[in-house]
Write an enzyme that holds these catalytic residues in place. Sequence first.
Site, PDB file in Angstrom:
ATOM      1  N   ASN A 255       0.702  -1.239  -0.071  1.00 53.60           N
ATOM      2  CA  ASN A 255       0.066  -0.038  -0.142  1.00 53.60           C
ATOM      3  C   ASN A 255       0.868   1.567   0.292  1.00 53.60           C
ATOM      4  O   ASN A 255       0.297   2.257  -0.119  1.00 53.60           O
ATOM      5  CB  ASN A 255      -1.065  -0.058   1.004  1.00 53.60           C
ATOM      6  CG  ASN A 255      -1.937  -1.122   0.515  1.00 53.60           C
ATOM      7  OD1 ASN A 255      -2.917  -1.889   0.236  1.00 53.60           O
ATOM      8  ND2 ASN A 255      -2.430  -2.149   2.244  1.00 53.60           N
TER       9      ASN A 255
ATOM     10  N   ASN B 178      10.748  -0.172   5.343  1.00 51.16           N
ATOM     11  CA  ASN B 178       9.233  -0.066   5.744  1.00 51.16           C
ATOM     12  C   ASN B 178       8.325  -1.348   5.458  1.00 51.16           C
ATOM     13  O   ASN B 178       7.615  -1.341   4.322  1.00 51.16           O
ATOM     14  CB  ASN B 178       8.756   1.690   5.188  1.00 51.16           C
ATOM     15  CG  ASN B 178       7.242   1.841   6.061  1.00 51.16           C
ATOM     16  OD1 ASN B 178       6.817   0.542   6.471  1.00 51.16           O
ATOM     17  ND2 ASN B 178       7.096   3.148   6.146  1.00 51.16           N
TER      18      ASN B 178
ATOM     19  N   ALA C  86       2.418  -3.034   6.975  1.00 51.31           N
ATOM     20  CA  ALA C  86       1.624  -3.920   7.490  1.00 51.31           C
ATOM     21  C   ALA C  86       2.214  -5.316   7.827  1.00 51.31           C
ATOM     22  O   ALA C  86       1.500  -5.703   8.309  1.00 51.31           O
ATOM     23  CB  ALA C  86      -0.162  -4.243   6.802  1.00 51.31           C
TER      24      ALA C  86
ATOM     25  N   HIS D  50       3.718  -6.215  11.242  1.00 51.55           N
ATOM     26  CA  HIS D  50       3.265  -6.689  12.767  1.00 51.55           C
ATOM     27  C   HIS D  50       2.682  -8.227  12.219  1.00 51.55           C
ATOM     28  O   HIS D  50       1.752  -8.470  12.791  1.00 51.55           O
ATOM     29  CB  HIS D  50       1.688  -5.580  13.017  1.00 51.55           C
ATOM     30  CG  HIS D  50       1.875  -4.068  12.544  1.00 51.55           C
ATOM     31  ND1 HIS D  50       2.698  -3.373  13.522  1.00 51.55           N
ATOM     32  CD2 HIS D  50       0.919  -3.571  11.202  1.00 51.55           C
ATOM     33  CE1 HIS D  50       2.883  -2.164  12.791  1.00 51.55           C
ATOM     34  NE2 HIS D  50       1.845  -2.424  11.674  1.00 51.55           N
TER      35      HIS D  50
ATOM     36  N   ASP E 185      12.193 -13.289   9.733  1.00 53.93           N
ATOM     37  CA  ASP E 185      13.571 -14.458   9.186  1.00 53.93           C
ATOM     38  C   ASP E 185      14.357 -14.148   8.436  1.00 53.93           C
ATOM     39  O   ASP E 185      14.968 -14.214   8.161  1.00 53.93           O
ATOM     40  CB  ASP E 185      12.787 -16.300   8.625  1.00 53.93           C
ATOM     41  CG  ASP E 185      12.281 -16.322   9.916  1.00 53.93           C
ATOM     42  OD1 ASP E 185      11.923 -16.024  11.149  1.00 53.93           O
ATOM     43  OD2 ASP E 185      11.616 -17.500  10.625  1.00 53.93           O
TER      44      ASP E 185
ATOM     45  N   ILE F 164       6.326   6.024   8.285  1.00 49.88           N
ATOM     46  CA  ILE F 164       6.298   7.549   8.254  1.00 49.88           C
ATOM     47  C   ILE F 164       5.357   7.907   9.582  1.00 49.88           C
ATOM     48  O   ILE F 164       5.031   8.773  10.033  1.00 49.88           O
ATOM     49  CB  ILE F 164       5.860   7.379   7.245  1.00 49.88           C
ATOM     50  CG1 ILE F 164       6.301   7.030   5.948  1.00 49.88           C
ATOM     51  CG2 ILE F 164       4.564   9.124   7.035  1.00 49.88           C
ATOM     52  CD1 ILE F 164       5.272   6.819   4.877  1.00 49.88           C
ATOM     53  N   SER F 165       4.106   7.267  10.417  1.00 48.48           N
ATOM     54  CA  SER F 165       3.620   6.915  11.213  1.00 48.48           C
ATOM     55  C   SER F 165       4.167   6.828  12.388  1.00 48.48           C
ATOM     56  O   SER F 165       4.733   6.106  12.927  1.00 48.48           O
ATOM     57  CB  SER F 165       1.898   6.777  10.615  1.00 48.48           C
ATOM     58  OG  SER F 165       1.983   5.851  11.134  1.00 48.48           O
TER      59      SER F 165
ATOM     60  N   ARG G 135      -0.948  -2.248  15.957  1.00 52.68           N
ATOM     61  CA  ARG G 135       0.647  -1.338  14.906  1.00 52.68           C
ATOM     62  C   ARG G 135       1.290  -1.571  16.304  1.00 52.68           C
ATOM     63  O   ARG G 135       2.623  -1.153  15.801  1.00 52.68           O
ATOM     64  CB  ARG G 135       0.070  -0.195  14.563  1.00 52.68           C
ATOM     65  CG  ARG G 135      -1.333  -0.319  13.496  1.00 52.68           C
ATOM     66  CD  ARG G 135      -1.020   0.915  12.633  1.00 52.68           C
ATOM     67  NE  ARG G 135      -2.370   0.718  11.579  1.00 52.68           N
ATOM     68  CZ  ARG G 135      -2.726   0.808  10.919  1.00 52.68           C
ATOM     69  NH1 ARG G 135      -1.818  -0.208  10.629  1.00 52.68           N
ATOM     70  NH2 ARG G 135      -4.078   0.808  10.266  1.00 52.68           N
TER      71      ARG G 135
HETATM   72  C1  DQA Z   1       3.584   1.916   8.308  1.00 54.60           C
HETATM   73  C2  DQA Z   1       2.699   2.161   9.452  1.00 54.60           C
HETATM   74  C3  DQA Z   1       2.373   0.159   9.354  1.00 54.60           C
HETATM   75  O1  DQA Z   1       0.703   0.161  10.878  1.00 54.60           O
HETATM   76  C4  DQA Z   1       1.063   0.375   8.297  1.00 54.60           C
HETATM   77  O2  DQA Z   1       0.303  -0.769   8.381  1.00 54.60           O
HETATM   78  C5  DQA Z   1       1.717   1.238   6.733  1.00 54.60           C
HETATM   79  C6  DQA Z   1       2.067   2.117   7.022  1.00 54.60           C
HETATM   80  C7  DQA Z   1       3.858   3.402   7.907  1.00 54.60           C
HETATM   81  O3  DQA Z   1       4.706   3.582   7.252  1.00 54.60           O
HETATM   82  O4  DQA Z   1       3.761   4.406   9.041  1.00 54.60           O
HETATM   83  O5  DQA Z   1       0.637   0.784   5.847  1.00 54.60           O
HETATM   84  O6  DQA Z   1       4.165   0.826   7.728  1.00 54.60           O
END
Ligand code: DQA
Length: 151
Positions: free
Chosen positions: A13, A76, A79, A82, A89, A103-104, A113
């Site tokens: 995503n 990064n 998702a 998690h 691995d 990023i968040s 998360r």
């Molecule tokens: C993310 C945080 C994850 O929880 C989320 O599923 C993402 C983006 C972030 O960059 O903040 O897709 O990795």
Amino acid sequence: MSFASVLVLNGPNLNLLGTREPTIYGAETLDDVARRCREAGERLDLAIDFRQSNAEHQLIDWLHEARETQHGIVINPAAYTHTSVAIADALSAIAKPVIEVHISNIHKRESFRHHSYVSAVAEAVICGCGTQGYVLALERMAEILKSKKVK
Ligand code: DQA
């Protein structure tokens, strides 16, 4: 010729950055992030291989390739952070320095998360710094690789 090469890997995503929940992830697109990483790479003398996939197996295959071709990994996992024991691995198996980026600020968000399978195999975790987190991760990676005297 750069002194080291770094794979910057992005999970599912993240191709939608810029349009995806901009109040959480900001207005920059993934191409903007790639450009920032390449600019940081030039400044830090790192060759940057910037990739994104929505598929867990593709991310794992690229990590396996990186075993032969890269000195460090900035990831990064989105998702998969998690959920994916398989990505954790793969990161352990390739035995290269890893910096995890979000990023968040995942700790300020939903409780699902808050746990990361990747953090246990990462040298460092950067979250909540927006897309600047990628640049901060590359700066730290350059220090780590210099201290390992990667040539
Ligand atoms: C993310 C945080 C994850 O929880 C989320 O599923 C993402 C983006 C972030 O960059 O903040 O897709 O990795």
